[in-house]
Design a protein around this motif. Structure first.
Motif: not given
Length: 345
Positions: A106-127
């Protein structure tokens, strides 16, 4: 096969490892679930990622160790749970992998920032949700054939009102721990720190309500075959769980007591795991009423005394080293996150 001292020791050691994971990885999973609700700008998002960035991978070691210990000490229980919950476990692993990648990218790819933010949320919620659902199934009972294999409907067969309540309880505990952690680590004063501190109260109250709902449902409807010898231990851990939440709520209202509030929340989380252990003993996987095969217990699943003895010796050496590692890690990155810490995140 009779119950031996080593098998009993390993039963509770595995729950010690699970408690370590529930406490340590619980707060960073909770921080990930709260990420889109507390962090409204790039600076706040960087603070959340930095707060868990140095520690999340070390925290997950406890989960890997618990799985390995279950495989080595009680192989039939490992085989039944990991094969029966295959789809759920794949979703959990998918979430953990996606979360790890998003934290680093996320910190090195701001162009895909929203995608990484969504992945961070989903990747935390599922477990955070599925761990509790899995525990609810193991406690309430699953259908097994004569060989001990799971014989229910994959994934959907694991969702019942009770297991969903257990999943929501686990999620609420993770989120309360995440809010407590962010209140401890975020810059103070800041809007995000204040919001995290305020959010502790409703999340901990929700966790208490869900705990009582799970307890009443489990006692009056599920009614597992509990060991009478551990009745006192169950009451002790239940009282300590509630006390830990209450103490955390009290300390959270005092000035500069964020560390005490977080530690009390962590003690409560550990007590919840040990309450489960005292309630399960001596069962490892409970057979449901429509199951052909019997429950998997210490007596039916334990490895040889030689294997358990060697494992205990290795644990006596390895576990203190892991604890020393965590002490050094958390001491190195103690204190609130500063702007100078955000360059990588």
């Amino acid at each position: 096969m009779e119950m031996t001292l080593l098998s009993v020791v390993w039963f509770f050691l595995i729950f010690v490892l699970i408690a370590g994971y529930f406490i340590l990885d619980g707060f960073d999973l909770g921080a990930g679930v709260l990420y889109p609700f507390l962090a409204k700008n790039d600076h706040d998002k960087s603070v959340v990622r930095r707060s868990i960035g140095p520690v999340w991978d070390g925290n997950e070691v406890w989960l890997l160790t618990a799985g390995g210990a279950l495989f080595a000490a009680f192989a039939p229980a490992y085989a039944t749970t990991f094969s029966g919950f295959y789809l759920a476990i794949m979703l959990v692993l998918f979430g953990l992998i996606v979360r790890a990648v998003s934290v680093e990218f996320r910190g090195h790819d701001p162009q895909w920032g929203k995608i990484w933010d969504g992945c961070f949320f989903v990747g935390s919620l599922l477990p955070a949700l599925l761990f509790g659902v899995a525990v609810g199934n193991i406690y309430a009972g699953i259908p097994m054939d004569a060989a001990g294999n799971y014989s229910g409907v994959p994934l959907l067969g694991l969702i019942t009102p009770f297991t969903l309540l257990c999943g929501l309880l686990g999620l609420a505990m993770f989120m309360a721990a995440g809010a407590s952690w962010l209140a401890l680590k975020a810059p103070k004063p800041s809007d995000m720190q204040a919001k995290a501190a305020r959010l502790r109260l409703p999340l901990q109250i929700i966790a208490l309500v869900l705990f009582f709902a799970v307890s009443v449902y489990g006692h009056f409807i599920i009614q597992p075959d509990m060991a009478p010898v551990l009745e006192i231990a169950r009451w002790i851990f239940a009282v300590l769980f509630v006390a830990g939440i209450v103490v955390s709520l009290v300390l959270a209202k005092k000035k500069d007591c964020d560390l005490g509030a977080f530690l009390s929340q962590s003690v409560s989380a550990g007590c919840l795991v040990f309450l489960l252990a005292a309630s399960m003993f001596p069962n490892l996987v409970v057979a449901s009423a429509d199951s052909i095969g019997p429950s998997i217990t210490l007596m039916s699943a334990a490895s040889s005394e030689l294997a358990l003895g060697w494992m205990l010796g290795i644990t006596c050496v390895g576990l203190p080293l892991v604890l020393v590692y965590h002490v050094i890690l958390y001491r190195t990155f103690r204190g609130r996150v500063k702007d100078d810490d955000l360059s990588h995140y």
